[in-house]
Design a protein around this motif. Structure first.
Motif, mmCIF file in Angstrom:
data_model
loop_
_atom_site.group_PDB
_atom_site.id
_atom_site.type_symbol
_atom_site.label_atom_id
_atom_site.label_comp_id
_atom_site.label_asym_id
_atom_site.label_seq_id
_atom_site.Cartn_x
_atom_site.Cartn_y
_atom_site.Cartn_z
ATOM 1 N N ASP A 1 2.005 89.641 -12.866
ATOM 2 C CA ASP A 1 0.961 88.922 -13.152
ATOM 3 C C ASP A 1 0.435 89.358 -14.510
ATOM 4 O O ASP A 1 -0.734 89.002 -15.036
ATOM 5 N N ASP B 1 -3.826 80.621 -16.518
ATOM 6 C CA ASP B 1 -3.848 79.812 -15.382
ATOM 7 C C ASP B 1 -4.275 80.655 -14.130
ATOM 8 O O ASP B 1 -5.037 80.385 -13.252
ATOM 9 N N THR B 2 -4.094 81.994 -14.228
ATOM 10 C CA THR B 2 -4.263 82.865 -13.059
ATOM 11 C C THR B 2 -5.697 83.520 -13.158
ATOM 12 O O THR B 2 -6.213 83.529 -12.186
ATOM 13 N N VAL B 3 -6.126 84.014 -14.315
ATOM 14 C CA VAL B 3 -7.320 84.619 -14.590
ATOM 15 C C VAL B 3 -8.431 83.566 -14.565
ATOM 16 O O VAL B 3 -9.468 83.740 -14.031
ATOM 17 N N ASN C 1 -7.717 79.479 -11.996
ATOM 18 C CA ASN C 1 -7.660 79.499 -10.510
ATOM 19 C C ASN C 1 -6.418 78.741 -9.904
ATOM 20 O O ASN C 1 -6.520 78.181 -9.088
ATOM 21 N N LYS C 2 -5.470 78.899 -10.741
ATOM 22 C CA LYS C 2 -4.182 78.493 -10.575
ATOM 23 C C LYS C 2 -3.031 79.509 -10.619
ATOM 24 O O LYS C 2 -2.269 79.484 -11.656
ATOM 25 N N PRO C 3 -2.940 80.434 -9.681
ATOM 26 C CA PRO C 3 -1.970 81.420 -9.933
ATOM 27 C C PRO C 3 -0.340 81.294 -10.164
ATOM 28 O O PRO C 3 -0.003 80.150 -9.532
ATOM 29 N N ARG C 4 -0.229 81.834 -11.494
ATOM 30 C CA ARG C 4 1.339 81.316 -11.749
ATOM 31 C C ARG C 4 1.996 82.417 -12.182
ATOM 32 O O ARG C 4 1.378 83.493 -12.695
ATOM 33 N N ARG C 5 3.199 82.431 -11.935
ATOM 34 C CA ARG C 5 3.929 83.670 -12.305
ATOM 35 C C ARG C 5 5.378 83.005 -13.459
ATOM 36 O O ARG C 5 5.632 82.092 -13.054
#
Length: 448
Positions: free
Chosen positions: A291, A324-326, A329-333
């Protein structure tokens, strides 16, 4: 987040930092980005953008010669380096302005000062101010590595090459990677005498062996001189500005310019990362998890400074995933499998997925299909230069594991083919596709 000056403070306004900044701000975060040089980073200011423009300019040398075979009465043409240089730099200025406007439009504060980390949530600016942030993102990129030996200070790097006051007649390029081979092709087409000095025994390690061997063959046939297993001993600068370059076990080389293209290292020195407990590896790269988080929970890093895959599109994907992740609110890797890459040499190379040797190492045996041909344009132009397309296929599932090519417009063709590899399509899917004729790309569906 009232306890902090910013929700996010980004150090470095390159491709990854800019993407992370503007997307985070679009999610409602209060964002600032500090940049000590110019907005846009290596790619825009002194990397892929100006280099690709030089590649376009260099191609005209062959295009003008070929045009005569197609009936055009082309007079003898002289090349003016200053004209191309100034136009390229003007375009860089324009793009930098666009990047700045994009940040401004997204309400990102741009601070044109050097910034260093002073703790998990604090940053010191060179102007004397200290600010705080809930999250800190390091996106400082990488910088050219220069070997140290007597006289090495007389060489330049890709940072300086775009602003040369005059075109050198004799160029020595140190290195065997993509930067070395790209500039070798550029300067050769501009009429310079080019010598590539490589401490190893091959060019472009990590690329498919057949493809890189074809580039070497073509480059040598054009007159580019390669010296392998060659190490520098010293460089002497004469009163007239010319250089005498001495290497171990070989004749001295007289040159007007020495360009170091010997790799790039993450730009972490002096950033104060230790004050936040951020761990860097033996190569100076910041260690991050999937992340993009460092060993300090509030500090993240994206792009070349992490030394995962040093490509601009990867840095952009990482910046997007971070935002997106932080903040979204759309966690993405980021998926690092099957990332396409190109070398804008003359002719260009491109590839995606496993090379033949990588596939054999993993699977033991693989199916390999190739197409070795002369592009129609080259035939009429009287050029013997041949293109080579290669497909590596799983021996049991028929899934295409990799596609590699060298030839005119190879990167443009490979981008579409990379979608097929990423999607896990089979060789049969290529075979079932009707060829688009006449085109070079049709060879992708005709390999048997």
């Amino acid at each position: 987040m009232a306890d902090f000056d910013y929700d996010l403070f980004v150090i470095g306004a390159g491709s990854g930092g800019v993407r992370a900044s503007r997307v985070s701000a679009a999610y409602g975060a209060k964002v600032a980005v500090a940049e000590e040089y110019r907005v846009g980073g290596t790619c825009v200011i002194r990397g892929c953008v100006p280099k690709k423009l030089l590649v376009y300019g260099a191609h005209f040398a062959e295009d003008l010669a070929d045009a005569r075979r197609f009936g055009w009465q082309v007079p003898e043409c002289a090349f003016d380096w200053a004209t191309l240089r100034d136009h390229v730099m003007a375009e860089v200025d324009r793009i930098e302005t666009v990047y700045g406007q994009t940040l401004e439009n997204n309400k990102v504060e741009v601070i044109r000062e050097r910034a260093t980390v002073t703790g998990p949530h604090s940053v010191a600016l060179s102007g004397g101010r200290t600010v705080t942030a809930k999250h800190i993102l390091i996106a400082t990129g990488a910088t050219p590595m220069v070997p140290t030996f007597p006289g090495s200070e007389h060489g330049i790097t890709s940072n300086e090459v775009f602003g040369l006051p005059a075109l050198p007649k004799r160029v020595v390029i140190a290195g065997g990677g993509y930067i070395a081979n790209e500039f070798a092709g550029i300067f050769h087409e501009f009429g310079c005498r080019v010598t590539v000095v490589n401490r190893g025994d091959t060019i472009l390690r990590g690329y498919d062996a057949q493809i890189r061997d074809r580039l070497l063959q073509i480059s040598m046939s054009k007159g580019i001189d390669f010296r392998f297993n060659c190490t520098f001993e010293s460089v002497e600068k004469r009163d007239d500005g010319t250089l005498v370059i001495r290497t171990a076990g070989d004749d001295p080389i007289e040159a007007d310019m020495l360009l170091f293209a010997t790799g790039r290292k993450p730009l972490t020195e002096g950033l104060g990362l230790e004050t936040a407990g951020v761990v860097i590896d033996g190569n100076g790269a910041i260690k991050v998890d999937a992340d993009n988080r460092t060993t300090c929970d509030s500090v993240y890093a994206v792009g070349d400074v992490t030394n995962r895959i040093q490509l601009t599109p990867v840095a952009i994907r990482e910046g997007q995933a971070f935002a997106d992740t932080v903040f979204g609110n759309k966690p993405r890797r980021v998926d690092y499998n099957n990332v396409p890459a190109a070398v804008f040499s003359h002719p260009p190379m491109a590839g995606v997925g496993l090379t033949e040797s990588q596939a054999r190492e993993r699977l033991g045996s693989v199916k390999v299909f190739t197409s070795d041909f002369r592009a129609m344009k080259n035939v009429l132009a009287g050029r013997n230069e041949r293109a080579l397309y290669k497909m590596v296929v799983h021996p049991e599932t028929d899934v295409v594991l990799g596609i590699h090519m060298i030839g005119p417009e190879a990167p443009e063709i490979l981008q579409a083919a990379a979608v097929a590899v990423k999607a896990g399509l089979t060789k049969q899917a290529f075979d079932d596709t009707v060829a688009l004729h006449p085109s070079m790309a049709e060879e992708l569906v005709l390999m048997r």
